[in-house]
Design an enzyme around this catalytic site. Sequence first.
Site, mmCIF file in Angstrom:
data_model
loop_
_atom_site.group_PDB
_atom_site.id
_atom_site.type_symbol
_atom_site.label_atom_id
_atom_site.label_comp_id
_atom_site.label_asym_id
_atom_site.label_seq_id
_atom_site.Cartn_x
_atom_site.Cartn_y
_atom_site.Cartn_z
ATOM 1 N N ASP A 67 0.807 -1.219 0.000
ATOM 2 C CA ASP A 67 0.000 0.000 0.000
ATOM 3 C C ASP A 67 0.840 1.269 0.000
ATOM 4 O O ASP A 67 2.053 1.217 0.192
ATOM 5 C CB ASP A 67 -0.962 -0.006 1.211
ATOM 6 C CG ASP A 67 -0.295 -0.490 2.496
ATOM 7 O OD1 ASP A 67 0.942 -0.519 2.549
ATOM 8 O OD2 ASP A 67 -1.023 -0.838 3.443
ATOM 9 N N ASP A 136 -7.744 -2.500 14.197
ATOM 10 C CA ASP A 136 -9.124 -2.769 13.788
ATOM 11 C C ASP A 136 -9.214 -4.005 12.870
ATOM 12 O O ASP A 136 -10.254 -4.282 12.287
ATOM 13 C CB ASP A 136 -9.729 -1.538 13.089
ATOM 14 C CG ASP A 136 -8.960 -1.142 11.826
ATOM 15 O OD1 ASP A 136 -7.986 -1.844 11.473
ATOM 16 O OD2 ASP A 136 -9.340 -0.145 11.187
ATOM 17 N N HIS A 138 -7.343 -4.500 10.113
ATOM 18 C CA HIS A 138 -7.022 -4.291 8.692
ATOM 19 C C HIS A 138 -5.733 -4.993 8.300
ATOM 20 O O HIS A 138 -4.835 -5.166 9.113
ATOM 21 C CB HIS A 138 -7.001 -2.800 8.320
ATOM 22 C CG HIS A 138 -5.874 -2.006 8.891
ATOM 23 N ND1 HIS A 138 -6.060 -0.860 9.632
ATOM 24 C CD2 HIS A 138 -4.530 -2.167 8.814
ATOM 25 C CE1 HIS A 138 -4.876 -0.365 9.979
ATOM 26 N NE2 HIS A 138 -3.937 -1.133 9.503
ATOM 27 N N GLU A 143 -9.793 -1.837 5.267
ATOM 28 C CA GLU A 143 -10.417 -1.506 6.544
ATOM 29 C C GLU A 143 -11.711 -2.305 6.731
ATOM 30 O O GLU A 143 -12.287 -2.804 5.758
ATOM 31 C CB GLU A 143 -10.750 0.003 6.570
ATOM 32 C CG GLU A 143 -9.525 0.910 6.487
ATOM 33 C CD GLU A 143 -8.773 1.038 7.826
ATOM 34 O OE1 GLU A 143 -8.877 0.140 8.684
ATOM 35 O OE2 GLU A 143 -8.062 2.045 7.986
HETATM 36 C C1 F6R Z 1 1.440 -1.432 6.172
HETATM 37 C C2 F6R Z 1 0.148 -2.062 6.290
HETATM 38 C C3 F6R Z 1 -0.667 -2.028 7.530
HETATM 39 C C4 F6R Z 1 0.138 -2.354 8.801
HETATM 40 C C5 F6R Z 1 -0.764 -2.241 10.026
HETATM 41 C C6 F6R Z 1 -0.001 -2.494 11.310
HETATM 42 O O1 F6R Z 1 1.967 -1.620 4.881
HETATM 43 O O2 F6R Z 1 -0.275 -2.605 5.336
HETATM 44 O O3 F6R Z 1 -1.708 -2.957 7.411
HETATM 45 O O4 F6R Z 1 0.672 -3.623 8.700
HETATM 46 O O5 F6R Z 1 -1.339 -0.973 10.089
HETATM 47 O O6 F6R Z 1 0.899 -1.454 11.496
HETATM 48 P P1 F6R Z 1 2.020 -1.528 12.624
HETATM 49 O O7 F6R Z 1 2.958 -2.613 12.207
HETATM 50 O O8 F6R Z 1 2.691 -0.182 12.566
HETATM 51 O O9 F6R Z 1 1.325 -1.811 13.898
#
Ligand code: F6R
Length: 236
Positions: A67, A136, A138, A143
Amino acid sequence: MKFIEVENYEKLSRIASGIICAQVIVKPCSVLGLATGSSPLGTYKNMIEAYENGDVDFSKVKSVNLDEYVGLTGDHEQSYRRFMNDNLFSKINIPMEETHVPNGCATDIEKEGKDYDALIKSLGGIDLQLLGIGLDGHIGFNEPDSFFTAGTHKVELDESTIEANARFFQSKDEVPRFAITMGMEGIMQAKKVLLIANGAAKKEIVEKAFYGPITPEVPASILQLHPDLTVIYSKN
Ligand code: F6R
């Protein structure tokens, strides 16, 4: 599903790196699906060490990231392209031109999504997809919703995601409201999926995602249907 619980983040990172490096050793021309955020930082550090020790060669690897924020150029400090360049790509021998991150500044984001899916297909699909998980539920920036989206697409970030990611920006107001993310088809078609999660705060969502019902309200729960899923969790 293989669910591995380990005692701390250091061990989680060493195991995750070991799995990715083993993939590249066994198949040097692997296509790696990569993630950003704080979870994979330790994994990338260990991959860099393995490269520096001469244990693994990334010269034939190709990568596709999950992403990117909409509106941030690749050289913006908080763009995911910049994150990948700084934390991994510039420190191993993967050819930079073989690393791919969705373009959050494309004038036509819908077309960018279609082109990104075509690119993944043209590479022969993803051999191993590394994922983190949001509070959440994701994965990528898929989301919670009432349906799963298949292709790479533009999403509006949830308030909780904006709040969680504000720590990387000067203020919450600077966090982009939209992102472009690989969809569930790209992720689910990866041959192997490796999800890493650490911290007591993620315990509840990890339990919901992997031991609760499969629902788009908890996007990561779809991974229960993946034939080759490894989850590594550490509370500390
Ligand atoms: C990042 C991504 C997100 C993260 C998620 C957890 O490329 O796709 O899904 O993996 O937000 O983020 P952290 O690791 O910072 O807790």
